[in-house]
Write a protein that holds these residues in place. Structure first.
Motif, mmCIF file in Angstrom:
data_model
loop_
_atom_site.group_PDB
_atom_site.id
_atom_site.type_symbol
_atom_site.label_atom_id
_atom_site.label_comp_id
_atom_site.label_asym_id
_atom_site.label_seq_id
_atom_site.Cartn_x
_atom_site.Cartn_y
_atom_site.Cartn_z
ATOM 1 N N ARG A 91 31.498 25.976 42.072
ATOM 2 C CA ARG A 91 30.732 25.088 42.938
ATOM 3 C C ARG A 91 31.203 23.660 42.703
ATOM 4 O O ARG A 91 31.252 23.197 41.561
ATOM 5 N N SER A 92 31.582 23.013 43.786
ATOM 6 C CA SER A 92 31.972 21.596 43.742
ATOM 7 C C SER A 92 33.010 21.320 42.655
ATOM 8 O O SER A 92 32.891 20.376 41.876
ATOM 9 N N GLY A 93 34.012 22.175 42.585
ATOM 10 C CA GLY A 93 35.094 21.962 41.647
ATOM 11 C C GLY A 93 34.825 22.423 40.238
ATOM 12 O O GLY A 93 35.664 22.223 39.350
ATOM 13 N N ARG A 94 33.682 23.048 39.999
ATOM 14 C CA ARG A 94 33.313 23.456 38.639
ATOM 15 C C ARG A 94 33.062 24.950 38.602
ATOM 16 O O ARG A 94 32.410 25.513 39.484
ATOM 17 N N GLN A 95 33.585 25.588 37.564
ATOM 18 C CA GLN A 95 33.306 27.010 37.362
ATOM 19 C C GLN A 95 31.886 27.180 36.855
ATOM 20 O O GLN A 95 31.457 26.474 35.926
ATOM 21 N N VAL A 96 31.136 28.106 37.434
ATOM 22 C CA VAL A 96 29.724 28.269 37.087
ATOM 23 C C VAL A 96 29.567 28.822 35.671
ATOM 24 O O VAL A 96 28.795 28.304 34.863
ATOM 25 N N ASP A 97 30.277 29.905 35.366
ATOM 26 C CA ASP A 97 30.197 30.522 34.042
ATOM 27 C C ASP A 97 31.362 31.492 33.901
ATOM 28 O O ASP A 97 32.202 31.598 34.790
ATOM 29 N N ASP A 98 31.420 32.176 32.771
ATOM 30 C CA ASP A 98 32.505 33.133 32.575
ATOM 31 C C ASP A 98 32.310 34.357 33.467
ATOM 32 O O ASP A 98 31.191 34.845 33.644
ATOM 33 N N PRO A 99 33.400 34.908 34.002
ATOM 34 C CA PRO A 99 33.297 36.096 34.866
ATOM 35 C C PRO A 99 32.807 37.317 34.086
ATOM 36 O O PRO A 99 33.114 37.481 32.906
ATOM 37 N N PHE A 100 32.078 38.173 34.774
ATOM 38 C CA PHE A 100 31.712 39.467 34.207
ATOM 39 C C PHE A 100 32.942 40.367 34.117
ATOM 40 O O PHE A 100 33.861 40.284 34.945
ATOM 41 N N HIS A 101 32.944 41.226 33.125
ATOM 42 C CA HIS A 101 33.959 42.258 32.971
ATOM 43 C C HIS A 101 33.542 43.477 33.797
ATOM 44 O O HIS A 101 32.368 43.842 33.843
ATOM 45 N N TYR A 102 34.508 44.103 34.452
ATOM 46 C CA TYR A 102 34.182 45.231 35.328
ATOM 47 C C TYR A 102 33.563 46.405 34.584
ATOM 48 O O TYR A 102 32.910 47.252 35.197
ATOM 49 N N ARG A 103 33.730 46.483 33.261
ATOM 50 C CA ARG A 103 33.122 47.585 32.513
ATOM 51 C C ARG A 103 31.680 47.290 32.109
ATOM 52 O O ARG A 103 31.020 48.141 31.513
ATOM 53 N N ASP A 104 31.162 46.115 32.439
ATOM 54 C CA ASP A 104 29.739 45.860 32.227
ATOM 55 C C ASP A 104 28.938 46.828 33.106
ATOM 56 O O ASP A 104 29.303 47.090 34.260
ATOM 57 N N SER A 105 27.844 47.321 32.560
ATOM 58 C CA SER A 105 27.093 48.395 33.239
ATOM 59 C C SER A 105 26.090 47.888 34.273
ATOM 60 O O SER A 105 25.279 48.666 34.778
ATOM 61 N N ARG A 106 26.145 46.626 34.641
ATOM 62 C CA ARG A 106 25.090 46.013 35.458
ATOM 63 C C ARG A 106 24.966 46.575 36.865
ATOM 64 O O ARG A 106 23.929 46.409 37.515
ATOM 65 N N THR A 107 26.006 47.243 37.383
ATOM 66 C CA THR A 107 25.982 47.635 38.801
ATOM 67 C C THR A 107 25.398 49.019 39.056
ATOM 68 O O THR A 107 25.291 49.421 40.219
#
Length: 469
Positions: A91-107
């Motif tokens: 957002r506006s030139g700034r990364q919000v946070d670190d990306p999730f790893h695809y092996r995270d079980s959140r989905t």
């Protein structure tokens, strides 16, 4: 005159910066920096999450590029490729946070909820991509559910997230976009699907094709690297697409791009959306030059990596080459299903494999070399079955298999693939992805014709291969 570029090639377990030089109608590659790329576990709100350490990744990339400039002061530019599906929010030139790893079980819950609204078969017909819990589509829906998605105004897939950190330009390259589940089979963003699912279409950056656009690095970063005027080229930024681009496929050829994952399939001119292809687990991902990678996404060398990691934790420091040598004389076992979901997350992989056998009243492997033999045989069976199915579904006979990526260095695996498929196997190059990355940059610079066959002709002259079977 020598033409030199850098390839930032990011895998799901390691990354590398390669220096590619184009001289006398062939490319030579030299590794200038290699680094681990492992997820980190962090606790947020009582939940343990699996994320990528993007700050560390960029530090490693920057150091690698600095070394590439030191070794080749006339470096013309660079390009980035990576694994698919994962992304960052900016957002506006700034990364919000670190990306999730695809092996995270959140989905897990999101997948079920989504398929109650839109069936998996319908999603497949729209995108040609096999619905999998790791897909960007489901990750975005989870971010939408938790409110995280609203914190960013652009979704950048991993190669373009790196590019954004280097240039400030937000874009999405077509081959990596095809891993999301949101790119239509026509090659455009499926905005209708995004709206139906409640996702903000404004967060999807403009699409560019491989080799269509070069953008300059931040001036300050260029000075840090020691070279002004460097540009970043959009290549086939999905690592599989770059690897297949550097594979000299002929009529009757199939490919296995084997690294952390194993991608086994054939190249087509258009998506193959037959219902049988959906039922049998095939996906259609964009390739270089408008081609389609019709493939199964399978377990790859990650099983071996996880086993070796676990044995080292237990005090057994045997390296993989030693284990593979011992595995040649180890007793064989019935193959196991390497794509069983029980093997999907990091953990004690030898115990999970042993439990898989015991649950079926089968004798499990007893010591590391036996585990390695079982894994190699089971991977080979998985790959051979996928290619037989691809041939049957498309009606295209397969007479020869190219194995590229890290798996091409594994002679035991290549021998097992040849034996189980009954076909000749050509192994190499191991750095096919970096080679495809460099060749796409050379094509943009006019050093190689852009047509896939011309690119492959240079690739064939640039790398040695070993024959099995």
């Amino acid at each position: 005159m020598t033409f030199a570029v850098a390839a930032v090639d990011l895998g799901a377990t390691s990354g590398r910066v390669m220096l590619g030089t184009f001289t006398d109608d062939r490319v030579s590659l030299r590794e200038v920096r290699r680094f681990p790329n492992a997820p980190v576990r962090r606790t947020y709100g009582g939940r343990t999450e699996l994320r990528w350490n993007f700050g560390d990744l960029m530090e490693q990339i920057t150091e690698g590029l600095r070394e590439a400039v030191r070794q080749e002061p006339e470096l013309s530019g660079l390009a980035v490729d990576s694994w698919g599906v994962d992304y960052g929010l900016v957002r506006s030139g700034r990364q919000v946070d670190d990306p999730f790893h695809y092996r995270d079980s959140r989905t897990a819950e999101v997948v079920e909820e989504t398929h109650r609204r839109i069936s998996a078969a319908r999603l497949y017909r729209r995108s040609g991509v096999q619905p999998m819990a790791i897909n960007t589509l489901y990750q975005l829906l989870d971010d939408h559910r938790t409110g995280r998605l609203a914190e960013g105004d652009s979704v950048l897939l991993m190669p373009q997230l790196v590019e954004y950190a280097l240039t400030g330009v937000a874009r999405t390259e077509a081959t990596i976009a095809s891993t999301t589940g949101l790119l239509g089979a026509d090659g455009a963003w499926d905005l209708e699907l995004a709206r139906e699912l409640g996702l903000p279409v404004s967060a999807l950056p403009a699409l560019v094709g491989a080799g269509q656009e070069r953008v300059p690095l931040f001036a300050d970063l260029g000075r840090v690297l020691g070279s002004d005027g460097l540009t970043v080229t959009a290549v086939a930024s999905h690592d599989t697409a770059s690897a297949v681009a550097a594979t000299p496929l002929a009529a009757g050829d199939a490919y296995i791009s084997c690294g952390t994952w194993g991608l086994a399939g054939v190249e087509l001119e258009a998506p193959f959306l037959d219902e049988a292809a959906y039922r049998e687990g095939f996906t259609n991902e964009a390739g270089y030059g408008g081609r389609i990678c019709f493939q199964r996404n399978l377990m790859g060398l990650w099983l071996l990596s996880e086993c070796v990691r676990r044995w080292r934790e237990q005090g057994d420091d045997q390296a993989l080459p030693q284990l593979l040598a011992a595995a040649r004389s180890a007793a064989g076992r019935p193959v196991f299903d390497v794509d069983d979901p029980v093997f999907a997350e990091p953990g004690d992989m030898p115990r999970r494999i042993a439990d898989w056998y015991r649950a079926r009243d089968l004798e499990p492997p007893g010591f590391p070399a036996e585990f390695v033999r079982c894994i190699v045989d089971s991977l080979a069976e998985s790959f051979a079955a996928a290619l037989a199915a691809a041939s049957r579904l498309t009606g295209r006979p397969v007479r020869r298999i190219h194995v590229v990526g890290g798996g091409s260095r594994n002679a035991l695996l290549c021998e097992a693939i040849a034996k189980r498929s009954g076909l000749r196997v050509l192994a190499g190059p191991a750095e096919a992805t970096a080679l495809g990355n460099v060749l796409a940059q050379a094509a943009v610079a006019g050093r190689v014709p852009r047509e896939p066959e011309a690119v492959r002709a240079v690739a064939e002259r640039s790398a040695d291969r070993t024959s099995f079977g």
